[in-house]
Design a protein around this motif. Structure first.
Motif, PDB file in Angstrom:
ATOM      1  N   ASP A 128       5.171  22.886  15.588  1.00  0.00           N
ATOM      2  CA  ASP A 128       5.770  23.856  16.801  1.00  0.00           C
ATOM      3  C   ASP A 128       7.107  23.392  16.856  1.00  0.00           C
ATOM      4  O   ASP A 128       8.089  24.301  16.971  1.00  0.00           O
ATOM      5  CB  ASP A 128       4.938  23.555  18.155  1.00  0.00           C
ATOM      6  CG  ASP A 128       5.501  24.386  19.060  1.00  0.00           C
ATOM      7  OD1 ASP A 128       5.579  25.726  18.927  1.00  0.00           O
ATOM      8  OD2 ASP A 128       5.802  23.686  20.030  1.00  0.00           O
ATOM      9  N   ILE A 150      -1.387  30.170  10.626  1.00  0.00           N
ATOM     10  CA  ILE A 150      -1.160  31.392  10.983  1.00  0.00           C
ATOM     11  C   ILE A 150      -0.291  31.582  11.877  1.00  0.00           C
ATOM     12  O   ILE A 150       0.829  32.297  12.061  1.00  0.00           O
ATOM     13  CB  ILE A 150      -2.442  32.263  11.204  1.00  0.00           C
ATOM     14  CG1 ILE A 150      -3.284  32.446   9.715  1.00  0.00           C
ATOM     15  CG2 ILE A 150      -2.242  33.511  11.834  1.00  0.00           C
ATOM     16  CD1 ILE A 150      -4.450  32.707  10.242  1.00  0.00           C
ATOM     17  N   LEU A 151      -0.418  30.519  12.995  1.00  0.00           N
ATOM     18  CA  LEU A 151       0.667  30.680  14.311  1.00  0.00           C
ATOM     19  C   LEU A 151       2.118  30.301  13.844  1.00  0.00           C
ATOM     20  O   LEU A 151       2.850  30.860  14.315  1.00  0.00           O
ATOM     21  CB  LEU A 151      -0.117  29.910  15.257  1.00  0.00           C
ATOM     22  CG  LEU A 151      -1.094  30.310  16.167  1.00  0.00           C
ATOM     23  CD1 LEU A 151      -1.939  29.335  17.188  1.00  0.00           C
ATOM     24  CD2 LEU A 151      -0.801  31.859  16.636  1.00  0.00           C
ATOM     25  N   THR A 152       2.039  29.194  12.964  1.00  0.00           N
ATOM     26  CA  THR A 152       3.386  28.762  12.579  1.00  0.00           C
ATOM     27  C   THR A 152       4.039  29.734  11.652  1.00  0.00           C
ATOM     28  O   THR A 152       5.168  29.907  11.616  1.00  0.00           O
ATOM     29  CB  THR A 152       3.423  27.396  11.582  1.00  0.00           C
ATOM     30  OG1 THR A 152       2.677  26.531  12.348  1.00  0.00           O
ATOM     31  CG2 THR A 152       4.505  26.974  11.356  1.00  0.00           C
ATOM     32  N   HIS A 153       3.252  30.529  10.885  1.00  0.00           N
ATOM     33  CA  HIS A 153       4.024  31.632   9.968  1.00  0.00           C
ATOM     34  C   HIS A 153       4.334  32.673  10.772  1.00  0.00           C
ATOM     35  O   HIS A 153       5.490  33.379  10.545  1.00  0.00           O
ATOM     36  CB  HIS A 153       2.947  32.161   9.016  1.00  0.00           C
ATOM     37  CG  HIS A 153       3.248  33.359   8.385  1.00  0.00           C
ATOM     38  ND1 HIS A 153       3.872  33.475   7.431  1.00  0.00           N
ATOM     39  CD2 HIS A 153       2.707  34.568   8.599  1.00  0.00           C
ATOM     40  CE1 HIS A 153       4.124  34.718   7.009  1.00  0.00           C
ATOM     41  NE2 HIS A 153       3.293  35.404   7.709  1.00  0.00           N
ATOM     42  N   GLN A 154       3.724  32.943  11.926  1.00  0.00           N
ATOM     43  CA  GLN A 154       4.199  33.969  12.804  1.00  0.00           C
ATOM     44  C   GLN A 154       5.348  33.595  13.671  1.00  0.00           C
ATOM     45  O   GLN A 154       6.370  34.400  14.110  1.00  0.00           O
ATOM     46  CB  GLN A 154       3.031  34.281  13.958  1.00  0.00           C
ATOM     47  CG  GLN A 154       1.823  35.215  13.117  1.00  0.00           C
ATOM     48  CD  GLN A 154       0.828  35.425  14.207  1.00  0.00           C
ATOM     49  OE1 GLN A 154       0.609  34.654  15.080  1.00  0.00           O
ATOM     50  NE2 GLN A 154      -0.187  36.306  13.731  1.00  0.00           N
ATOM     51  N   GLY A 155       5.587  32.337  13.926  1.00  0.00           N
ATOM     52  CA  GLY A 155       6.807  31.806  14.558  1.00  0.00           C
ATOM     53  C   GLY A 155       8.120  31.740  13.793  1.00  0.00           C
ATOM     54  O   GLY A 155       9.137  31.622  14.385  1.00  0.00           O
ATOM     55  N   ASN A 164      -5.822  28.523  11.720  1.00  0.00           N
ATOM     56  CA  ASN A 164      -5.277  28.980  12.850  1.00  0.00           C
ATOM     57  C   ASN A 164      -3.841  28.305  13.130  1.00  0.00           C
ATOM     58  O   ASN A 164      -2.793  29.302  13.206  1.00  0.00           O
ATOM     59  CB  ASN A 164      -6.115  28.894  14.058  1.00  0.00           C
ATOM     60  CG  ASN A 164      -5.619  29.604  15.274  1.00  0.00           C
ATOM     61  OD1 ASN A 164      -5.293  30.983  15.187  1.00  0.00           O
ATOM     62  ND2 ASN A 164      -5.259  28.845  16.386  1.00  0.00           N
ATOM     63  N   THR A 179       9.611  30.927   9.201  1.00  0.00           N
ATOM     64  CA  THR A 179       9.360  30.971   7.816  1.00  0.00           C
ATOM     65  C   THR A 179       8.532  29.678   7.428  1.00  0.00           C
ATOM     66  O   THR A 179       9.092  28.563   7.812  1.00  0.00           O
ATOM     67  CB  THR A 179      10.740  31.070   6.989  1.00  0.00           C
ATOM     68  OG1 THR A 179      11.450  32.022   7.553  1.00  0.00           O
ATOM     69  CG2 THR A 179      10.394  30.874   5.619  1.00  0.00           C
ATOM     70  N   ILE A 225      -1.002  36.054   3.037  1.00  0.00           N
ATOM     71  CA  ILE A 225       0.089  36.027   4.055  1.00  0.00           C
ATOM     72  C   ILE A 225       1.132  34.584   3.804  1.00  0.00           C
ATOM     73  O   ILE A 225       2.284  34.706   4.064  1.00  0.00           O
ATOM     74  CB  ILE A 225      -0.033  36.366   5.283  1.00  0.00           C
ATOM     75  CG1 ILE A 225      -1.337  35.170   5.819  1.00  0.00           C
ATOM     76  CG2 ILE A 225      -0.696  37.804   5.548  1.00  0.00           C
ATOM     77  CD1 ILE A 225      -1.324  35.159   7.178  1.00  0.00           C
TER      78      ILE A 225
END
Length: 134
Positions: free
Chosen positions: A64, A92-97, A89, A99, A121
């Motif tokens: 984070d 995925i959250l780190t990828h969404q935040g 999970n 690169t 992804i």
């Protein structure tokens, strides 16, 4: 006698030994912070050991903070020995935040990503150097 009436066996002899402290599960490494460093402008987080809901916090905090401060975050996943949906999970959250590049995922983590479709992804690389410069 039914099993629920049997109760716990009692010691019949006092040996004077201290009771053993409660042991953590095999997956848990409380307080184990991942190592981290900068490489070619990217932040590298090196994860080792097992990750589940009881042990994910240090890694989650590191990823984070990294994704907030750096344009590219690299997770060196070669040392991950166990992963469940908690780590999935987090990835995925780190990828969404930002690169995220995952380097050398362990066979168990790679399989988890394949069967859930997350491998389509996430960007994976063979080495930290390759992930940092590409």
């Amino acid at each position: 006698m039914p099993w629920d009436e049997a109760g716990m066996p009692a010691l019949t002899r006092d040996t004077g030994a201290m009771p053993l402290p409660q042991q953590a599960s095999a997956h848990t490494r409380p307080g184990a912070a991942p190592s981290q460093y900068e490489r070619h402008g990217a932040w590298v987080v090196v994860a080792r050991g097992a990750y589940d809901m009881d042990s994910i916090t240090p890694l989650a905090e590191a990823l984070d903070a990294a994704v907030r401060a750096y344009p590219k975050v690299i997770l060196d996943a070669a040392g991950i020995t166990f992963a469940d949906s908690t780590l999935l999970n987090l990835l995925i959250l780190t990828h969404q935040g930002g690169t995220l590049r995952v380097v050398a995922p362990s066979p168990q983590l790679q399989r988890l990503c394949e069967i859930t479709g997350v491998d389509s992804i996430l960007e994976t690389r063979d080495s930290v150097e390759d992930a940092a410069v590409s």
